[in-house]
Write an enzyme that holds these catalytic residues in place. Sequence first.
Site, PDB file in Angstrom:
ATOM      1  CD  GLU A  62      -1.747  -2.411   1.448  1.00 11.29           C
ATOM      2  OE1 GLU A  62      -2.617  -3.296   1.292  1.00 11.29           O
ATOM      3  OE2 GLU A  62      -0.592  -2.659   1.866  1.00 11.29           O
ATOM      4  CG  HIS A  78     -11.018  -7.874   6.419  1.00 10.39           C
ATOM      5  ND1 HIS A  78     -10.267  -8.599   7.307  1.00 10.39           N
ATOM      6  CD2 HIS A  78     -10.425  -8.051   5.205  1.00 10.39           C
ATOM      7  CE1 HIS A  78      -9.273  -9.197   6.669  1.00 10.39           C
ATOM      8  NE2 HIS A  78      -9.342  -8.886   5.393  1.00 10.39           N
TER       9      HIS A  78
END
Length: 667
Positions: free
Chosen positions: A406, A473
């Site tokens: 990322e 998540h």
Amino acid sequence: MNKESTSFNIEYHADSLEDSTLIQLYKNMLKPRLIEEKMLILLRQGKISKWFSGIGQEAISVGVTMALNKDEYILPMHRNLGVFTTRNIPLYRLFGQWQGKASGFTKGRDRSFHFGTQHYKIVGMISHLGPQLGVADGIALASKLKNKNEVTAVFTGEGGTSEGDFHEALNVASVWKLPVLFCIENNGYGLSTPTSEQYNCKDIVDRGLGYGMESHIIDGNNIIEVYTKVKDIAERVRVNPHPVLIEFKTFRMRGHEEASGIKYVPQELMDNWAAKDPVINFQSFLRAHTILNEEDEVTIKETIISEINEHLDIAFNEEIIIPNETTELNDVYQSYDYQEFNNYSEVKEMRFIDAISNSLKQSMQRHDDLVIMGQDIAEYGGAFKITEGFVTKFGKNRVRNTPICESAIVETAMGLSIAGMKSIVEMQFADFVSSGFNPIVNYLAKSYYRWNQNADVVIRMPCGGGVAAGPFHSQTNEAWFTKTPGLKVVYPSFPYDAKGLLNTAINDPNPVLFFEHKGLYRSIRQDVPIDYYTIPFGKAAVLKEGRDVTIISYGAATHWALETLGKNPTINADVIDLRTLQPLDTETIYNSVKKTGKAIILQEDSLFGGIASDISASIMENCFQYLDAPVKRVASMESPIPFASQLEQQYLPKDRFESALKSLLDY
């Protein structure tokens, strides 16, 4: 004349170079050396605040810069003064930068070499070191996509190679075959920590094997070797784009910065490297081959010293910056003319997820320079299938699968922006943004304020609970970013808003965090215009109007509020869907609160430190005389979000909102 020489502490092989080139190499090394010597005097006199010395490393900066074309980007560090001077930046501007004057490049907002300049194709560092490596990837990617046959050179030190950004950037560059020269100045120490405590391989270039990358070791004190080898490498990379890892062996002759000193360095080591001084040795070489005589040497030195003194006078005589609050605030974001598109002639019922996909597709058609990057977004279509079919329509150059890194991908997006392109980064889950947090809050957010370089980047953030996905998540982490000046934060609740706001986000030249609640993707439907349209930032939507209470929310929580009112038809409420959190529509909030006298804010994020706290404080400060009750906040529990559905239901504030609302009404 034979220009080979082994009679000095540095072995030179200069037969392939014209005398004029050799003299220019000498001048370009001598200039930063003389500037540094002057700066050290000024530092002792208290006329500058700090100095990071590159004495002994001039050959690397000068050789690399002269080997590149003037329109190729270089990303230097704080010991690369020779990059700036070789690109012929006026010295008074450098001196003004170091003194915090307006003639510098950051309007007094940053110091040292923490700046960039598009005019000279230089992108300066930030103190975190590593992010600029990934930024170089982005600039090189833009060059490759535009078939410009250019290389990008980026510097870091041996200490910086321990950072994760280094490994991510090298991996991305190798996988994508990007034309980047990763220039590692191995000068022996990271502040006081020697290389033996920094890494456990013989040479840093050994790491290139792991990335399938061409690698070289170059004597960083030998200006001829630096210049000729880098020139040859650059010429090959322009023709056949690929990354190259170059380790320059050199030494730092002074402290990390002057205050730290060099007591930790053995004197024998200092003496050995002092004998390899790149400027003194090259000067002796030129003299021995009658390329430089004493008279020429004196003239060159006097000319440079005269230029230094003249430009120092300009910088010292410049007035100090007078703080102006409006100027400071106006430079946090790049201003742009919002263009409204409002073709609503034909609508179609869309799910939230379809509205997002439709926006992306139409934006890709409108912006030829727009690139989408993310994990599994190409053939697979992304974790939520939002970009399914995009590769067929737009090709893999513009719809790019990324490695799991990322940080490097956010940095690559920044590099694309520097090179004049737009990008969208999909975080597979908003939770994973923590792995790319540093470049978002320290690079994207601050670049425009620091040196007028915008970050034309949208980061899509699938977020939120209610889907039993557990602690990694399910987070809704917008508060991490609403606190950071320079970022815009968007959080729609409905398909219509999602499409229009995403279109606006892509048009906006500033960095935008675009939150998409996963629980809404396939559960919410709405009539959405088929054609392209936009919705302005900073304009909340009033979904219901009433006189008893103001309900303020966003995202999935907006629907929880509406469900609660549906079960309690006697409650007469204004319902405000914020839509954007930064900028925030305080005008709509205040007008409603002044009318109703009561306010309740519902957010999915946990309570402490969430945006509800700031909204509550703002209402108390600006509407206190209109309030009939304390402002109420309702939010998730002060714990990570759990997996089991019954625990998640307890964590989320959905079921607690009704009682809190009724309690406020009864106050």
